[in-house]
Design a protein around this motif. Structure first.
Motif, PDB file in Angstrom:
ATOM      1  N   ARG A 105      -5.516  -2.320  -2.904  1.00  0.00           N
ATOM      2  CA  ARG A 105      -5.322  -2.259  -1.571  1.00  0.00           C
ATOM      3  C   ARG A 105      -6.411  -1.897  -0.670  1.00  0.00           C
ATOM      4  O   ARG A 105      -6.894  -2.384   0.436  1.00  0.00           O
ATOM      5  CB  ARG A 105      -3.978  -1.664  -0.785  1.00  0.00           C
ATOM      6  CG  ARG A 105      -2.718  -2.489  -1.400  1.00  0.00           C
ATOM      7  CD  ARG A 105      -2.370  -3.704  -0.759  1.00  0.00           C
ATOM      8  NE  ARG A 105      -1.309  -4.339  -1.192  1.00  0.00           N
ATOM      9  CZ  ARG A 105      -0.742  -5.483  -0.851  1.00  0.00           C
ATOM     10  NH1 ARG A 105      -1.266  -6.153   0.371  1.00  0.00           N
ATOM     11  NH2 ARG A 105       0.144  -6.349  -1.536  1.00  0.00           N
ATOM     12  N   ASP A 111     -11.447  -2.028   2.824  1.00  0.00           N
ATOM     13  CA  ASP A 111      -9.882  -1.534   3.044  1.00  0.00           C
ATOM     14  C   ASP A 111      -9.035  -2.272   3.796  1.00  0.00           C
ATOM     15  O   ASP A 111      -9.389  -2.686   4.771  1.00  0.00           O
ATOM     16  CB  ASP A 111      -9.830  -0.092   3.707  1.00  0.00           C
ATOM     17  CG  ASP A 111     -10.292   1.258   2.668  1.00  0.00           C
ATOM     18  OD1 ASP A 111     -10.830   0.619   1.217  1.00  0.00           O
ATOM     19  OD2 ASP A 111     -10.512   2.279   2.773  1.00  0.00           O
ATOM     20  N   ASP A 112      -7.911  -2.723   3.125  1.00  0.00           N
ATOM     21  CA  ASP A 112      -6.743  -3.455   3.835  1.00  0.00           C
ATOM     22  C   ASP A 112      -7.265  -4.928   4.289  1.00  0.00           C
ATOM     23  O   ASP A 112      -6.733  -5.320   5.099  1.00  0.00           O
ATOM     24  CB  ASP A 112      -6.089  -2.732   5.244  1.00  0.00           C
ATOM     25  CG  ASP A 112      -5.688  -1.320   4.693  1.00  0.00           C
ATOM     26  OD1 ASP A 112      -5.026  -1.256   3.800  1.00  0.00           O
ATOM     27  OD2 ASP A 112      -5.932  -0.250   5.213  1.00  0.00           O
ATOM     28  N   LYS A 119       0.991  -1.377  -0.093  1.00  0.00           N
ATOM     29  CA  LYS A 119      -0.030  -0.071   0.062  1.00  0.00           C
ATOM     30  C   LYS A 119       0.956   1.308  -0.005  1.00  0.00           C
ATOM     31  O   LYS A 119       0.607   2.225  -0.523  1.00  0.00           O
ATOM     32  CB  LYS A 119      -0.812  -0.015   0.991  1.00  0.00           C
ATOM     33  CG  LYS A 119      -1.982   1.210   1.214  1.00  0.00           C
ATOM     34  CD  LYS A 119      -2.816   1.176   2.439  1.00  0.00           C
ATOM     35  CE  LYS A 119      -2.029   1.580   3.635  1.00  0.00           C
ATOM     36  NZ  LYS A 119      -3.067   1.391   4.946  1.00  0.00           N
ATOM     37  N   ASN A 164      -0.830   2.151  -3.220  1.00  0.00           N
ATOM     38  CA  ASN A 164      -2.144   1.391  -3.446  1.00  0.00           C
ATOM     39  C   ASN A 164      -2.330   1.548  -4.874  1.00  0.00           C
ATOM     40  O   ASN A 164      -3.701   2.044  -5.396  1.00  0.00           O
ATOM     41  CB  ASN A 164      -3.231   2.512  -2.762  1.00  0.00           C
ATOM     42  CG  ASN A 164      -4.447   1.955  -2.850  1.00  0.00           C
ATOM     43  OD1 ASN A 164      -4.931   0.682  -2.986  1.00  0.00           O
ATOM     44  ND2 ASN A 164      -5.415   2.681  -2.685  1.00  0.00           N
TER      45      ASN A 164
END
Length: 288
Positions: free
Chosen positions: A233, A248-249, A214, A228
């Motif tokens: 990511r 997200d993540d 990221k 990203n």
């Protein structure tokens, strides 16, 4: 055993991102290999996908081979301009930046003009439509009200954005209108162009997820470089719509399908549908 050890080393070098401070991110080999793998995979996939479609609704370009060669060279020259203009600040991480769809679409468009492949050009346009159409919204709102309602172009005002980076972001503005001009003889952009763009985007998001983290922190620098790439990511950090950040993540099997679905859905509306409506209007008005 030596071969296994070598393969393990290569795999670790390319795909391990446990340490965002890893020196490999600031050296030439990892960024360059990532760019080459991404470009080759993207171009090979684009060509194979286009070859699998025998769409009779797409017509050849109206301009001559010489003119198309000049346009192709112009696109490639612009890519080299990005490299040279940003290298002073980005150094070798410029090769990560080139992995963005908006930059690789310049390369696939150059190929499309060179080889007389209007379907690849249309697919390249649709691939980046959701981003570049929303650039117009962001820029208009910023000039009028000094706000970034979408956030896709907000990085233009980041402290780290130099004047050279600003100037070499201009393709977000000219790419779609320029390419649409050369598709003006088309009665319609076929749905296959959107379908091919899904394949192109899928290749880029998977490769970006595998090869890059990221963000990275280079030796001697205090500020992280936000990558990203291709939203592999998370949602772009400047976009304010929190309901879109639910993956997200998260693990790849959650993040990639959701982010790809949102991206391709947006490209259907702001790419396939919008570009066809503009094309229809231009043909009826005989503006071009």
């Amino acid at each position: 055993m030596a071969a296994i050890s070598t393969l393990r080393f290569i795999s670790q070098f390319l795909f391990s991102h446990s340490n965002y401070k890893d020196p490999k991110y600031g050296q030439v080999l990892h960024p360059l290999l990532c760019f080459m793998i991404s470009t080759l995979g993207y171009m090979y996939g684009s060509i194979k996908l286009e070859n699998n479609y025998t769409d009779q609704t797409i017509e050849d370009f109206q301009v001559s081979q010489t003119s198309r060669n000049i346009i192709a060279i112009g696109f490639l020259f612009y890519v080299f301009l990005i490299i040279f203009a940003r290298f002073g600040q980005a150094k070798f991480t410029i090769f990560y930046e080139l992995m963005w769809a908006c930059n690789l679409s310049l390369i696939s468009s150059a190929y499309a003009f060179w080889k007389n492949k209007p379907l690849i050009l249309a697919s390249s346009m649709i691939l980046v439509s959701i981003d570049q159409v929303l650039w117009y919204v962001d820029l208009l709102a910023f000039f009028l009200f000094r706000i970034w309602p979408i956030g896709v172009a907000k990085y233009l005002t980041w402290p780290s954005t130099t004047k050279l980076r600003l100037l070499t972001s201009f393709h977000h503005i000219f790419f779609l209108p320029l390419c649409l001009y050369f598709l003006r003889n088309q009665k319609v952009i076929p749905i296959t162009a959107w379908q091919i763009s899904i394949g192109m985007g899928t290749i880029l998001t998977i490769v970006s997820r595998l090869l890059t983290p990221k963000s990275i922190l280079l030796k001697g620098q205090k500020e992280e470089i936000y990558l990203n790439l291709n939203l592999s990511r998370q949602l772009w950090k400047d976009i304010p719509f929190k309901f879109l950040t639910i993956v997200d993540d998260k693990p790849w099997y959650l993040a990639l399908p959701f982010l790809s679905f949102m991206w391709n859905s947006g490209n259907y509306i702001l790419g396939y549908e919008l570009l066809n409506r503009i094309l229809k209007y231009l043909n009826q008005s005989q503006i071009l």
